[in-house]
Structure formats: C-alpha cells, structure tokens
Design a protein around this motif. Structure first.
Motif, PDB file in Angstrom:
ATOM      1  N   PHE A 101       0.820  -1.215   0.000  1.00 28.55           N
ATOM      2  CA  PHE A 101       0.000   0.000   0.000  1.00 28.55           C
ATOM      3  C   PHE A 101       0.853   1.263   0.000  1.00 28.55           C
ATOM      4  N   GLY A 102       2.062   1.171   0.557  1.00 27.29           N
ATOM      5  CA  GLY A 102       2.972   2.303   0.487  1.00 27.29           C
ATOM      6  C   GLY A 102       3.382   2.623  -0.938  1.00 27.29           C
ATOM      7  N   MET A 103       3.627   1.600  -1.728  1.00 26.32           N
ATOM      8  CA  MET A 103       4.057   1.803  -3.113  1.00 26.32           C
ATOM      9  C   MET A 103       2.889   2.053  -4.061  1.00 26.32           C
ATOM     10  N   THR A 104       1.713   1.465  -3.766  1.00 31.28           N
ATOM     11  CA  THR A 104       0.593   1.591  -4.713  1.00 31.28           C
ATOM     12  C   THR A 104      -0.370   2.725  -4.347  1.00 31.28           C
ATOM     13  N   ASN A 105      -0.789   2.820  -3.106  1.00 31.21           N
ATOM     14  CA  ASN A 105      -1.787   3.826  -2.733  1.00 31.21           C
ATOM     15  C   ASN A 105      -1.168   5.141  -2.271  1.00 31.21           C
ATOM     16  N   ILE A 106      -0.056   5.072  -1.556  1.00 31.71           N
ATOM     17  CA  ILE A 106       0.568   6.288  -1.038  1.00 31.71           C
ATOM     18  C   ILE A 106       1.553   6.839  -2.070  1.00 31.71           C
ATOM     19  N   GLY A 107       2.547   6.043  -2.431  1.00 35.33           N
ATOM     20  CA  GLY A 107       3.561   6.488  -3.399  1.00 35.33           C
ATOM     21  C   GLY A 107       3.069   6.515  -4.829  1.00 35.33           C
ATOM     22  N   GLU A 108       2.053   5.725  -5.127  1.00 40.04           N
ATOM     23  CA  GLU A 108       1.486   5.636  -6.474  1.00 40.04           C
ATOM     24  C   GLU A 108       2.573   5.481  -7.546  1.00 40.04           C
ATOM     25  N   VAL A 109       3.469   4.530  -7.326  1.00 36.33           N
ATOM     26  CA  VAL A 109       4.574   4.295  -8.256  1.00 36.33           C
ATOM     27  C   VAL A 109       4.022   3.874  -9.612  1.00 36.33           C
ATOM     28  N   ARG A 110       4.544   4.543 -10.654  1.00 35.09           N
ATOM     29  CA  ARG A 110       4.122   4.248 -12.022  1.00 35.09           C
ATOM     30  C   ARG A 110       5.337   3.890 -12.867  1.00 35.09           C
ATOM     31  N   GLU A 111       5.082   3.331 -14.008  1.00 37.24           N
ATOM     32  CA  GLU A 111       6.151   2.979 -14.945  1.00 37.24           C
ATOM     33  C   GLU A 111       6.984   4.215 -15.265  1.00 37.24           C
ATOM     34  N   GLY A 112       8.309   4.036 -15.198  1.00 42.79           N
ATOM     35  CA  GLY A 112       9.235   5.124 -15.510  1.00 42.79           C
ATOM     36  C   GLY A 112       9.652   5.963 -14.309  1.00 42.79           C
ATOM     37  N   ASP A 113       8.996   5.821 -13.164  1.00 43.28           N
ATOM     38  CA  ASP A 113       9.337   6.604 -11.969  1.00 43.28           C
ATOM     39  C   ASP A 113      10.724   6.245 -11.446  1.00 43.28           C
ATOM     40  N   SER A 114      11.317   7.186 -10.740  1.00 46.16           N
ATOM     41  CA  SER A 114      12.517   6.925  -9.951  1.00 46.16           C
ATOM     42  C   SER A 114      12.064   6.895  -8.500  1.00 46.16           C
ATOM     43  N   VAL A 115      12.459   5.859  -7.777  1.00 49.29           N
ATOM     44  CA  VAL A 115      11.965   5.651  -6.412  1.00 49.29           C
ATOM     45  C   VAL A 115      13.139   5.511  -5.457  1.00 49.29           C
ATOM     46  N   LEU A 116      13.064   6.190  -4.327  1.00 52.37           N
ATOM     47  CA  LEU A 116      14.050   6.044  -3.262  1.00 52.37           C
ATOM     48  C   LEU A 116      13.348   5.374  -2.088  1.00 52.37           C
ATOM     49  N   VAL A 117      13.884   4.247  -1.647  1.00 58.84           N
ATOM     50  CA  VAL A 117      13.327   3.529  -0.499  1.00 58.84           C
ATOM     51  C   VAL A 117      14.322   3.632   0.647  1.00 58.84           C
ATOM     52  N   SER A 118      13.948   4.366   1.681  1.00 55.70           N
ATOM     53  CA  SER A 118      14.815   4.416   2.858  1.00 55.70           C
ATOM     54  C   SER A 118      14.511   3.187   3.704  1.00 55.70           C
ATOM     55  N   GLY A 119      15.464   2.716   4.420  1.00 56.39           N
ATOM     56  CA  GLY A 119      15.254   1.526   5.239  1.00 56.39           C
ATOM     57  C   GLY A 119      15.067   0.276   4.407  1.00 56.39           C
TER      58      GLY A 119
END
Length: 181
Positions: A101-119
C-alpha cells in the motif's frame, strides 16, 4: 481455540510497544507477554470454522500456546493450503501489506518513476523496493544510514530529525520474477 505457536515475529514496532507512551496500541506492561504476530497450529477447537491441524495466523504473542476466543480467529486467520507457513509473517503479512500500500496507494509508483526507499535493508523496505520495480519504476535506489547518532528523546518528542545527514549509497535493484500461487 487452543493454538500452538510454530513461528513468532520479532518486529521493530515491538521496541515502541515497551515504551510507556501513547501510541496506536497500548504499551506492553511489565510482566505481560510480548505481543507479536505468530503462526500456529490449532491443537483443539470448538469453533466451527477451525479444526485440529489448521494453520492460523494472528497476534498471539511470544508464548508457546495461545487460547483464543472465536472472535479473534476471524475469516482471514486461516492460512490457505499450499502457502508456506512463514509467509504470513513477511510478504503476505503486515510487512508485505505495508510495502504494497505504500508503493501503490501512497507512493502511487508508475512505470518510468525513480523511487528512493529508505530503510530498504529492513523487511518492509526490501519488499517495497521489489514492488516498485515490478510496477515499472525505471530506477529504484535504496538508502543506508550508517554512523548516525540516534536522536535524543527530546528530539523524538518534538519531531526534530537527527542533526547529521544520512550517508546515501544508491544502488539499482534488478527486476525480480513475479510470485505465482
């Protein structure tokens, strides 16, 4: 139902549960058993939905046996046949749900995004990084914080971040195969 615990979780949130401060759950008091997610086997049951030998999951605590009223064994407590019994304590449990839910509903990661995951070295972060990649993120970077002093209790209470900037060591996460059930 009487449940014999087979697997117990050890989670970072348990550290917060032993502090005597307001939180989303009351603190574990001195002398109480540590609450924890667990997977266990039903040893005896009078509940119509649970039979001897069923594998179940829940907040059963750090103990060998848990005696649970039927209300605590809801419809999602039983582990489906074929699911490895440790998965509800990881990828199919609160860890996986938080990452998903962090990646889909909150972060709403989409194709082509750059993502930083702390921890990302932790349980939730490592799954979150994999989900971001599976959702098509072009780059997934992870952050490792090393050598940082822990914030003082006063800083935590006032929500002041640590005065030292984290060391960022980005690395690319390779695409992972999809899980098939």
């Amino acid at each position: 139902a009487l449940v014999r615990n087979l697997y117990l979780s050890v989670d970072p949130t348990q550290r917060g549960w032993i502090e005597d401060r307001p939180s989303y759950m009351p603190p574990v008091q001195i002398g109480e058993g540590m609450r924890a997610s667990a997977v266990g086997e039903v040893v005896e049951s009078k509940h119509p939905g649970f039979a001897k030998g069923d594998l179940v999951q829940g907040l059963f605590g750090w103990q060998e046996y848990a005696l649970l009223p039927g209300a605590l064994l809801g419809p999602n407590a039983k582990i489906p046949a074929g699911v490895p019994p440790t998965w509800p304590l990881g990828v199919l449990g609160i860890t996986g749900l938080t990452a998903y839910f962090g990646m889909t509903n909150i972060g709403e990661v989409r194709e082509g995004d750059s993502v930083l995951v702390s921890g990302a070295a932790g349980a939730t972060g490592s799954i979150a990084a994999q989900i971001a990649k599976l959702r098509g993120a072009a780059k997934v970077a992870t952050m490792t914080c090393s050598g940082l002093p822990a914030p003082s209790p006063t800083m935590r209470r006032k929500n002041i971040p640590s005065p030292v900037a984290p060391t960022i060591r980005p690395r690319t996460i390779p695409a992972l195969p999809r899980l098939r059930f």
